[in-house]
Enzyme design. Structure first.
Site, PDB file in Angstrom:
ATOM      1  N   HIS A  70       0.810  -1.218   0.000  1.00 24.83           N
ATOM      2  CA  HIS A  70       0.000   0.000   0.000  1.00 24.83           C
ATOM      3  C   HIS A  70       0.844   1.271   0.000  1.00 24.83           C
ATOM      4  O   HIS A  70       0.364   2.329  -0.357  1.00 24.83           O
ATOM      5  CB  HIS A  70      -1.027  -0.042   1.144  1.00 24.83           C
ATOM      6  CG  HIS A  70      -2.025  -1.152   0.942  1.00 24.83           C
ATOM      7  ND1 HIS A  70      -2.810  -1.646   1.951  1.00 24.83           N
ATOM      8  CD2 HIS A  70      -2.327  -1.871  -0.162  1.00 24.83           C
ATOM      9  CE1 HIS A  70      -3.564  -2.637   1.461  1.00 24.83           C
ATOM     10  NE2 HIS A  70      -3.283  -2.782   0.187  1.00 24.83           N
ATOM     11  N   ASP A 170     -12.174  -3.233   3.829  1.00 20.97           N
ATOM     12  CA  ASP A 170     -11.064  -3.642   4.697  1.00 20.97           C
ATOM     13  C   ASP A 170     -11.560  -3.610   6.142  1.00 20.97           C
ATOM     14  O   ASP A 170     -12.230  -2.646   6.548  1.00 20.97           O
ATOM     15  CB  ASP A 170      -9.888  -2.658   4.499  1.00 20.97           C
ATOM     16  CG  ASP A 170      -8.617  -3.114   5.209  1.00 20.97           C
ATOM     17  OD1 ASP A 170      -8.715  -3.585   6.367  1.00 20.97           O
ATOM     18  OD2 ASP A 170      -7.534  -2.986   4.625  1.00 20.97           O
ATOM     19  N   GLY A 200      -9.283  -8.352   4.935  1.00 23.95           N
ATOM     20  CA  GLY A 200      -8.373  -7.605   5.808  1.00 23.95           C
ATOM     21  C   GLY A 200      -7.952  -8.464   6.988  1.00 23.95           C
ATOM     22  O   GLY A 200      -8.425  -9.599   7.149  1.00 23.95           O
ATOM     23  N   GLU A 230     -10.766 -17.241   9.346  1.00 18.49           N
ATOM     24  CA  GLU A 230      -9.298 -17.316   9.211  1.00 18.49           C
ATOM     25  C   GLU A 230      -8.656 -17.485  10.580  1.00 18.49           C
ATOM     26  O   GLU A 230      -7.533 -17.960  10.688  1.00 18.49           O
ATOM     27  CB  GLU A 230      -8.755 -16.058   8.528  1.00 18.49           C
ATOM     28  CG  GLU A 230      -9.036 -16.025   7.038  1.00 18.49           C
ATOM     29  CD  GLU A 230      -8.559 -14.733   6.433  1.00 18.49           C
ATOM     30  OE1 GLU A 230      -7.430 -14.687   5.920  1.00 18.49           O
ATOM     31  OE2 GLU A 230      -9.331 -13.741   6.473  1.00 18.49           O
TER      32      GLU A 230
HETATM   33  P1  IMP Z   1      -6.126  -4.892  -2.347  1.00 16.00           P
HETATM   34  O1  IMP Z   1      -7.533  -4.916  -1.819  1.00 16.00           O
HETATM   35  O2  IMP Z   1      -6.063  -4.880  -3.837  1.00 16.00           O
HETATM   36  O3  IMP Z   1      -5.320  -3.812  -1.712  1.00 16.00           O
HETATM   37  O4  IMP Z   1      -5.475  -6.294  -1.947  1.00 16.00           O
HETATM   38  C1  IMP Z   1      -4.779  -6.498  -0.737  1.00 16.00           C
HETATM   39  C2  IMP Z   1      -5.724  -6.547   0.448  1.00 16.00           C
HETATM   40  O5  IMP Z   1      -6.537  -7.732   0.380  1.00 16.00           O
HETATM   41  C3  IMP Z   1      -5.008  -6.672   1.776  1.00 16.00           C
HETATM   42  O6  IMP Z   1      -4.646  -5.426   2.285  1.00 16.00           O
HETATM   43  C4  IMP Z   1      -6.056  -7.347   2.646  1.00 16.00           C
HETATM   44  O7  IMP Z   1      -6.960  -6.379   3.144  1.00 16.00           O
HETATM   45  C5  IMP Z   1      -6.808  -8.217   1.687  1.00 16.00           C
HETATM   46  N1  IMP Z   1      -6.356  -9.623   1.743  1.00 16.00           N
HETATM   47  C6  IMP Z   1      -5.568 -10.271   0.874  1.00 16.00           C
HETATM   48  N2  IMP Z   1      -5.382 -11.544   1.274  1.00 16.00           N
HETATM   49  C7  IMP Z   1      -6.077 -11.701   2.396  1.00 16.00           C
HETATM   50  C8  IMP Z   1      -6.287 -12.812   3.282  1.00 16.00           C
HETATM   51  O8  IMP Z   1      -5.780 -13.924   3.117  1.00 16.00           O
HETATM   52  N3  IMP Z   1      -7.069 -12.558   4.360  1.00 16.00           N
HETATM   53  C9  IMP Z   1      -7.666 -11.368   4.583  1.00 16.00           C
HETATM   54  N4  IMP Z   1      -7.493 -10.318   3.776  1.00 16.00           N
HETATM   55  C10 IMP Z   1      -6.702 -10.478   2.706  1.00 16.00           C
END
Ligand code: IMP
Ligand code: ZN
Length: 373
Positions: A70, A170, A200, A230
């Site tokens: 990020h 998130d 998240g 999870e």
């Molecule tokens: P973005 O939404 O494109 O920023 O992808 C990354 C985000 O996906 C992370 O900051 C988490 O909020 C979420 N994320 C990715 N993998 C997982 C997981 O295994 N468990 C929970 N949240 C996840």
């Protein structure tokens, strides 16, 4: 065609329903971005290099890496670039339908709003040039025309990938911020947004904080998928089951009673094998709940979660299932095809995907495979 199982899992058409944009960034791009920000003095490259290169990360380390993502992907141009690359990478894996999820982000310093973040994502989809990308809701007629032209008319074959988007909430967000995401999803329905995800860090945030936004999405008719179980949090798992979303991701830490409820509710599960093993949610692929759900004929779909973060691919996830549980080529193709039932896109797209699978079955030499009920 006499393909080995690894080649087979690569060759068959596949449907990806659980992939996070920022978790799917190429390692080479990540290193390049980190180096660039290091040179500008925004981060200390040497401090993050080992995190990027590390294999076998724990769950807290994954979320550390997400924080790094990020920092690295906070401007529109980078969001557009990673979207383009992620789509190209999935298409190279013979993914024919991708539901890509991402958390719309605000970054005042870069003039980024949740809306402009999503515009950068759409720009990324538009800039893909190595494959045909279909991401605006398309009519059945268009779908059929393209299915035919790419398979039987002897034209130069060009890969085609359907993309739909899910907007993620998130768990760090407030109710108000989550509501903003739902309203944006409604606004973007004509730009390929088909649903909502809750994700998240699972130890952060309260279910009650997101519930009003998720209820709002439900009222608007937006399909919802939830990261569930999870970590062992019985109260939350039960509240999530009560909410009855269209799909659930992971479902690792359920008790017997919750497994029974999940099965009786028939909520389709997005299975992320490598992700669950790497983050120590399950001891190994062999002991993953996939096998129990598969034997129970529970609706499920194999997914990557974060192919960049976990160094995997959808073909690899299929291969792991085939070799660990002794499934044959026909079983794997059926498993891939079954995912059509769980996509959030409309019936026109589902029909198109059905034809893609029937064509693949003929091409790859499984003519006598019985039809999936
Ligand atoms: P973005 O939404 O494109 O920023 O992808 C990354 C985000 O996906 C992370 O900051 C988490 O909020 C979420 N994320 C990715 N993998 C997982 C997981 O295994 N468990 C929970 N949240 C996840
Ligand atoms: Zn996920």
């Amino acid at each position: 065609m006499d393909l080995g199982m690894r080649e087979w899992c690569h060759a068959i058409p596949k449907i990806e329903l659980h992939a996070h944009l920022n978790g799917s960034i190429r390692d080479s791009t990540l290193l390049e971005l980190a180096k660039g920000l290091g040179e500008k003095g925004v981060i200390v490259f040497e401090d993050v290099k080992h995190v990027i290169m590390k294999n076998g990360r724990s769950l807290p380390e994954c979320f550390q890496l997400f924080d790094l993502y990020h920092i690295l992907t906070t401007d529109h141009e980078t969001v557009t670039r990673i979207t383009k690359e992620v789509v190209e990478d999935f298409a190279a894996e013979n993914v024919v339908y991708l539901e890509l999820r991402t958390t719309p982000k605000k970054n005042e310093a870069k003039g980024m709003t949740k809306r402009s973040y999503m515009k950068a994502v759409i720009d990324g989809l538009r800039s893909v040039d190595t494959v045909d990308v279909a991401f605006i809701n398309s009519s059945r007629e268009n779908c059929l025309e393209s299915a035919v032209s790419s398979s039987t008319h002897g034209k130069i074959e060009r890969k085609r990938i359907f993309i739909r988007l899910l907007l993620s909430i998130d768990r760090r967000e407030t109710t108000e911020a989550a509501m903003e995401t739902i309203d944006l999803a409604r606004e973007m329905k004509d730009f390929g947004v088909v649903g909502i995800d809750l994700s998240g860090n699972p130890v952060i945030g309260q279910w009650e904080t997101f519930l009003p936004a998720l209820k709002h999405a439900k009222d608007l008719g937006l399909p919802i998928t939830i990261h569930c179980g999870e970590v062992p949090n019985r109260k939350e798992i039960q509240a999530m089951l009560d909410f009855f979303p269209q799909r659930m991701g992971h479902v690792c830490c359920l008790e017997d009673e919750e497994w029974r409820r999940l099965k009786s509710l028939k909520i389709p599960v997005e299975i992320c094998l490598t992700s669950n093993v790497r983050t120590e949610r399950v001891p190994s692929v062999e002991f993953h709940h996939f096998v129990d759900l598969y034997k129970a004929q529970h609706p499920l779909v194999l997914c990557t979660d974060d192919p960049g973060l976990f160094s995997t691919s959808l073909s690899n996830e299929y291969y792991l299932v085939a070799v660990t549980f002794g499934l044959n080529k026909g079983d794997m193709l059926q498993l891939a095809r079954k995912a059509i039932e769980h996509v959030f896109a409309d019936n026109g797209v589902k029909q198109y995907l059905t034809e893609i699978f029937e064509d693949a079955q003929r091409r790859l030499g499984l003519q006598n495979m019985h039809h999936i009920p």
